[in-house]
Design a protein around this motif. Structure first.
Motif, PDB file in Angstrom:
ATOM      1  N   TYR A   1      72.856  65.262  12.510  1.00 42.03           N
ATOM      2  CA  TYR A   1      71.721  64.347  12.666  1.00 42.03           C
ATOM      3  C   TYR A   1      70.571  65.079  13.353  1.00 42.03           C
ATOM      4  O   TYR A   1      70.666  65.449  14.519  1.00 42.03           O
ATOM      5  CB  TYR A   1      72.154  63.136  13.485  1.00 42.03           C
ATOM      6  N   SER A   2      69.477  65.275  12.627  1.00 42.10           N
ATOM      7  CA  SER A   2      68.398  66.126  13.135  1.00 42.10           C
ATOM      8  C   SER A   2      67.032  65.500  12.897  1.00 42.10           C
ATOM      9  O   SER A   2      66.550  65.443  11.760  1.00 42.10           O
ATOM     10  CB  SER A   2      68.455  67.504  12.451  1.00 42.10           C
TER      11      SER A   2
ATOM     12  N   GLN B   1      71.075  66.564  17.177  1.00 40.65           N
ATOM     13  CA  GLN B   1      71.834  65.926  18.251  1.00 40.65           C
ATOM     14  C   GLN B   1      73.073  66.719  18.656  1.00 40.65           C
ATOM     15  O   GLN B   1      73.422  66.763  19.832  1.00 40.65           O
ATOM     16  CB  GLN B   1      72.233  64.509  17.831  1.00 40.65           C
TER      17      GLN B   1
ATOM     18  N   GLN C   1      68.011  65.576  21.247  1.00 42.50           N
ATOM     19  CA  GLN C   1      67.833  64.176  20.887  1.00 42.50           C
ATOM     20  C   GLN C   1      66.371  63.907  20.576  1.00 42.50           C
ATOM     21  O   GLN C   1      65.494  64.162  21.390  1.00 42.50           O
ATOM     22  CB  GLN C   1      68.279  63.270  22.044  1.00 42.50           C
TER      23      GLN C   1
END
Length: 366
Positions: free
Chosen positions: A196-197, A152, A157
């Motif tokens: 965040y992946s 992100q 996203q």
């Protein structure tokens, strides 16, 4: 009036066999569950006022009783919703099983796997590496969002792929997503930055399948979800059709009702034990629901946590939860013996603290 619960937790039969014990009336709720029913009702009504155009279901469990549930007019008790990234915590549960099996020497061919195992040792499709630093990605990095794989923060996203660009190829850096973005080069050295992946998380599905010879969804259904009485949960797969996979979708794709999501939360509340059976390793859940690293202490191993009091300042430090897009969530507060589950179509932006902290404040016996 329903009997006051004793010190032994009560485990509900599956929904088709009667489901949760429930309480009726403010007096019963106060006497048995130790909650202020009027305050709960005001909080639930406020949800309708704040989000009148969204479909949702909310279930509150305390002392093993269904204390309150709330459904918008177009949602039924068994209605299921995609809980999006809340799925990651189910992936974490599946990983608790495989790590526990490894400790006990129960993996196929005697294989060994732990948090410090190099991830790509179990992903043959990952070679040749698109970035030599990937050799240093450990399993713990994938489970704690510290792998260095783009996500992100780099504007990537989710896993937006297309018919000719499949998700696992994208996650491994073999192809771009449908917007032309790549995850081939790491954005930092593994273990040094929290990011965040979803592409990083997809690696967990590949490793699980290679190590066990089975899919996460199948194993979790057989060993956990079925035994606790979850009947109508489904879990999406991704890939296939000439590309890698299909494999269980590690980062999203669980569809479940509020009552059945609360059942999973109740299992977590009791540290993986259900009616005398230890279904998930207690050592794993103890670790998974605490800060996993100092870079972002709000994150454990696939769970959002409150170890340092930063995530939810007005909640006890032992609170933790799974949280997904469109305000899908399940919060567990062991010290209050409280589970709150919410599923729905939204909203996209939501004040989670107002609801969960409001319910915690409704406790009148602690």
């Amino acid at each position: 009036m329903a009997p006051r619960p004793d010190s032994q937790p009560k485990y509900p039969p599956r929904e088709s066999k009667g489901g949760w014990r429930y309480l009726l009336g403010d007096n019963e709720i106060r006497a048995v569950a130790g909650l202020d029913g009027a305050r709960l009702d005001a909080l639930l009504q406020r949800q309708d006022h704040l989000y009148p155009d969204e479909s949702s279901a909310i279930v509150i469990i305390r002392h093993g009783f269904l204390v309150r549930e709330h459904y918008t007019y177009n949602v039924l008790i068994p209605t299921r919703f995609d809980i999006w990234s809340g799925t990651k915590s189910f992936t974490g549960a599946a990983w608790g099983l495989v790590l526990g099996d490894s400790r006990q020497g129960r993996l196929p061919s005697g294989r060994r796997l732990d948090l410090d195992s190099p991830a790509y040792e179990f992903i043959p499709e990952g070679y040749p590496l698109t970035d030599p630093r990937k050799e240093r990605i450990l399993v713990r990095h994938l489970l704690t969002m510290t792998s260095g794989i783009a996500g992100q923060s780099q504007g990537q996203q989710g896993m937006p792929t297309a018919s000719d660009r499949e998700p696992f190829e994208y996650a491994l850096g073999r192809s771009p997503n449908r917007y032309g973005k790549w995850a081939d080069q790491l954005v930092c050295e593994p273990g040094t930055v929290w990011g965040y992946s979803d592409p990083g998380f997809a690696h967990l599905a590949l490793i699980f399948a290679h190590v066990t010879g089975k899919e996460m969804a199948d194993v979790l259904h057989e060993r956990v979800l079925g035994p606790i009485g979850i009947e109508n949960l489904s879990w999406d797969v991704q890939g296939g059709s000439g590309f890698m996979g299909p494999h269980t979708n590690a980062h999203t794709g669980i569809h479940v009702s509020a009552r059945e999501l609360a059942r999973f939360g109740y299992l977590m509340l009791h540290r993986g034990e259900w009616a005398g059976r230890q279904l998930l390793p207690a050592w794993w859940l103890e670790m998974a629901t605490r800060s996993s690293q100092a870079i972002n202490p709000r994150y454990g191993y696939t769970w959002w946590v409150n170890t340092t009091g930063v995530q939810w300042p007005d909640l006890p430090r032992d609170a933790y939860g799974l949280v997904g897009y469109r305000s899908n969530c399940c919060y567990i507060i062991p010290s209050l013996d409280l589970v709150l589950a919410r599923v729905g179509s939204g909203p996209g932006k939501w004040d989670e603290r107002e609801l969960i902290e409001g319910f915690a404040a409704a406790v009148v016996d602690d």
